[in-house]
Enzyme design. Structure first.
Site, PDB file in Angstrom:
ATOM      1  N   CYS A   2      30.257  -9.357  97.935  1.00  0.00           N
ATOM      2  CA  CYS A   2      30.772  -8.711  98.992  1.00  0.00           C
ATOM      3  C   CYS A   2      29.863  -7.801  99.595  1.00  0.00           C
ATOM      4  CB  CYS A   2      32.042  -8.285  98.655  1.00  0.00           C
ATOM      5  SG  CYS A   2      33.122  -9.408  97.816  1.00  0.00           S
ATOM      6  N   ARG A  50      34.627  -9.714 102.677  1.00  0.00           N
ATOM      7  CA  ARG A  50      34.827 -10.583 101.278  1.00  0.00           C
ATOM      8  C   ARG A  50      34.154 -11.752 101.067  1.00  0.00           C
ATOM      9  NH1 ARG A  50      40.623 -12.827  98.399  1.00  0.00           N
ATOM     10  NH2 ARG A  50      39.508 -13.095  96.232  1.00  0.00           N
ATOM     11  N   LEU A  51      33.674 -12.362 100.237  1.00  0.00           N
ATOM     12  CA  LEU A  51      33.378 -13.517  99.757  1.00  0.00           C
ATOM     13  C   LEU A  51      33.926 -14.130  98.480  1.00  0.00           C
ATOM     14  CD1 LEU A  51      31.270 -16.086 100.134  1.00  0.00           C
ATOM     15  CD2 LEU A  51      29.656 -15.171  98.627  1.00  0.00           C
ATOM     16  N   ILE A  53      35.376 -15.240  95.291  1.00  0.00           N
ATOM     17  CA  ILE A  53      34.916 -16.200  93.999  1.00  0.00           C
ATOM     18  C   ILE A  53      35.949 -15.995  92.963  1.00  0.00           C
ATOM     19  CG2 ILE A  53      33.310 -15.905  92.282  1.00  0.00           C
ATOM     20  CD1 ILE A  53      31.853 -16.394  94.865  1.00  0.00           C
ATOM     21  N   GLY A  76      30.475  -7.200  93.735  1.00  0.00           N
ATOM     22  CA  GLY A  76      29.790  -7.713  92.644  1.00  0.00           C
ATOM     23  C   GLY A  76      30.867  -8.329  91.792  1.00  0.00           C
ATOM     24  N   ASP A 100      39.008  -9.137  89.162  1.00  0.00           N
ATOM     25  CA  ASP A 100      38.263  -8.117  88.239  1.00  0.00           C
ATOM     26  C   ASP A 100      38.169  -6.815  89.070  1.00  0.00           C
ATOM     27  OD1 ASP A 100      36.510  -9.255  90.436  1.00  0.00           O
ATOM     28  OD2 ASP A 100      34.931  -9.056  89.274  1.00  0.00           O
ATOM     29  N   SER A 363      20.532 -17.549  88.261  1.00  0.00           N
ATOM     30  CA  SER A 363      19.381 -17.550  88.092  1.00  0.00           C
ATOM     31  C   SER A 363      18.495 -17.019  86.675  1.00  0.00           C
ATOM     32  CB  SER A 363      18.883 -16.623  89.424  1.00  0.00           C
ATOM     33  OG  SER A 363      18.650 -15.223  88.989  1.00  0.00           O
ATOM     34  N   GLY A 364      17.419 -17.226  86.739  1.00  0.00           N
ATOM     35  CA  GLY A 364      16.541 -16.785  85.668  1.00  0.00           C
ATOM     36  C   GLY A 364      15.687 -15.052  85.898  1.00  0.00           C
TER      37      GLY A 364
END
Length: 646
Positions: A2, A50-51, A53, A76, A100, A363-364
């Protein structure tokens, strides 16, 4: 993922213009295209993009506590929110969503500012408590998520997820900070807490800012740090086993999602380890994506394919042509500040590819810093052994002279560049490491900068960034010290900035299992000999992964996400770089020595020297100036108090 934005009256309860706050929110639409929300009341305005999730139906923001007296806007993920809910319910708090985000408001009510120490995740949030007339800003421990803020002349505190949010406010002081220019040309980014504009700041990783109406703006408070104790007596075998279990737990937490999820797979050790862990935790095939380069010198796609075939992932590959430089101007608008990591181009492309198929990607990132993976760490340890044979008082004059007299050999591998080695041996450990990672070294920056800019700097050097962090590192172990420096500077200012902006440009959420703070804390207890042994970095990690990954992936030389800048600047971008570096935009700042700029361009394009790194740094600075509004430039050559306005 977000975007957040807002305004807070530090002194009273003014009403803020709705159109201004809406404009601040709209400029970060890309961070959250699903929904937008606002809170307006006297003295405060909060905004959110807002995205979606988690809790797609009821997770809208701003989100409130039971009586509406506490509100939060949040960017986050809190990965341990499911563990915190029953604990907070036992304290009498009632939850109305499965998000969350709601944990944050109740945790604030229960534990106050210390609530952040209970969160496991990546986050930047702004919480308003009406009863306490308090605004509380917080950023996650490793700086995965960004947060900019500015105290404006009229007593307003403005904040947002990106600098472009603050730039919508007409009162923002947009004079360029000359110290930020020095830091940028040394490191390729502007490190926390400084910002390219004098009027703005970045909240640092692991920091909070608790602002109470009627009180002066306080200094940020550090609520977390990593301590390299190196005192864990664990054996290699036991450390390997525990490392795999900790990786799996971190990956498991980051696979919680109500939208399609996948992973980046570069073919390197870290991303391959994440994919292997995901495959072991998934009922179906993992979605993976990779970028292949047309130039075989930069192409890791074959190693990604090995891992994809071993774990039967749904693997997608997109080939990027060697001359993929059409993004250069877009990068300036994307990063807001000058940013000189050219791997931003392939990172943008892999995020673009991933977003076609998933909304969340693992991701790493972060593995090199905590596990000792960078080649420069091994070179630093080699130099440290040489430095240990002679006191600094003897080394400085001897090797300083040799470093000045010995010819430069950019064409040779670093270990064979005697001039670079001599220069490093003439310095103390922190100076030497700073020297090794600098894009333009101290003398090169002095030649590049005009007398007017040097006067504004007043003797300040970007080395002070490293000195400040080194003073808090609480370790004299050579490897641990440089790991700590990278965790505080390079990881935050370069890697996390690159991934956040590139992913958010495509409304893609990226999660980093190797930046799980309990994992980072545990790795900091392991002896350095388990991380770098001989010429092998990530020693314990590679040993732990031997049953899970091919030896060709584990023990091949590190490549990285590189692009062929040297060839570009002598070929297809020849005129572009000449026009940018020698053109009116940079000249108008008064910051640069014209003869040095001309030398950089001519010597590189003639093939005499490889100046691709400083030229790219200048190219990105020029693009930043144009994007920010170079028409209002004030020449820096009008005395020490002059500054550059954009």
């Amino acid at each position: 993922m977000c975007g957040i934005a807002g305004l807070f009256d530090l002194n009273g309860k003014r009403d803020f213009p709705r159109e201004l706050v809406q404009r601040m929110n709209e400029v970060q639409f890309h961070r959250g295209p699903d929904e937008g929300g606002f809170l307006f009341e006297p003295g405060v305005a909060l905004a959110h993009r807002r995205l979606s999730i988690i809790d797609l139906a009821t997770g809208q923001q701003p989100l409130f506590n039971e009586d509406g007296s506490v509100a939060v806007v949040f960017n986050g993920e809190i990965y341990n929110y499911a563990e915190l809910v029953p604990e907070l319910e036992a304290l009498g708090h009632r939850f109305h969503t499965r998000s969350d985000t709601e944990v944050i408001v109740h945790a604030w009510e229960a534990w106050g500012a210390s609530c952040v120490s209970r969160f496991r995740g990546m986050f930047a949030f702004a919480l308003y408590d009406r009863g306490q007339q308090t605004l509380f800003l917080a950023r996650d421990r490793l700086g995965v998520k960004p947060l900019f803020y500015a105290e404006l002349p009229d007593g307003t505190l403005a904040f947002g997820s990106e600098l472009k949010v603050l730039m919508q406010h007409p009162a923002l002081d947009r004079r360029i900070d000359p110290l930020a220019v020095e830091e940028y040309f040394a490191l390729g980014y502007v490190p926390e807490p400084r910002c390219i504009f004098a009027g703005a700041r970045k909240l640092g990783p692991g920091e909070t800012l608790c602002v109470r109406r009627g009180e002066a703006l306080p200094r940020p408070h550090a609520y977390w740090d990593v301590h390299f104790t190196l005192d864990n007596p664990v054996s290699l075998e036991d450390a390997s086993a525990e490392l795999v279990e900790r990786l799996r737990e971190s990956v498991r937490l980051r696979m919680i999602s109500e939208v399609p999820l996948g992973a980046f797979l570069s073919g390197g050790v870290d991303s391959s380890a994440v994919v292997a862990a995901m495959a072991g935790l998934s009922d179906g095939p993992v979605n993976t994506c990779a970028i292949a380069f047309a130039d075989p010198a930069f192409n890791e796609a074959e190693f990604a394919r090995m891992v994809a075939e071993r774990y039967r992932t749904n693997h997608r590959v997109e080939t990027v042509e060697s001359d993929d430089f059409e993004l250069i101007d877009r990068l300036a608008a994307l990063y807001d500040e000058p940013y000189a990591d050219s791997s931003a181009i392939p990172t943008w492309r892999v995020c673009q590819l991933a977003r076609r198929h998933v909304t969340v990607a693992l991701s790493g990132d972060g593995g090199d810093e905590s596990l000792g993976g960078y080649r420069r760490y091994r070179l630093h340890l080699m130099e440290e052994r040489l430095r240990g044979t002679m006191p600094l008082g003897c080394r400085r004059p001897l090797f300083g002279l040799l470093g000045r007299l010995y010819p430069k050999a950019d064409w040779a591998p670093r270990v064979l560049r005697a001039k670079t080695t001599f220069q490093a041996l003439a310095r103390d450990s922190v100076q030497a490491y700073f020297h090794s990672v600098s894009i333009l070294r101290d003398q090169e920056r002095r030649r590049l900068f005009s007398p007017a800019l040097r006067a504004q700097l007043g003797g300040y050097e970007a080395l002070e960034v490293f000195r400040r962090h080194a003073a808090r590192a609480d370790t004299d172990d050579p490897l641990a010290l440089v790991q700590y420096l990278d965790l505080k500077t390079y990881l935050v200012g370069d890697i996390n900035t690159k991934v956040d902006r590139a992913s958010m440009a495509h409304s893609l959420e990226v999660r980093e299992p190797l930046m799980d703070h309990p994992l980072v804390e545990w790795l900091a207890t392991l002896p350095s000999a388990l991380k770098v042994r001989g010429n092998e970095g990530k020693f314990v990690f590679k040993k732990a992964l031997e049953p899970m990954l091919p030896a060709e992936v584990l023990y091949r030389p590190k490549m990285g996400f590189a692009v062929p800048l040297a060839r570009w600047f002598r070929g297809p971008l020849r005129e572009r770089v000449r026009e940018a570096v020698l053109g009116d935009t940079l000249a108008a700042t008064g910051y640069f020595d014209r003869a040095t700029l001309t030398h950089l361009v001519d010597a590189h394009q003639s093939g005499l020297r490889d100046y691709s790194a400083p030229l790219w740094t200048l190219l990105m600075f020029e693009a930043f100036l144009r994007n920010a509004g170079a028409g209002a430039l004030t020449p820096a050559g009008r005395g020490a108090e002059a500054v550059c306005h954009v």
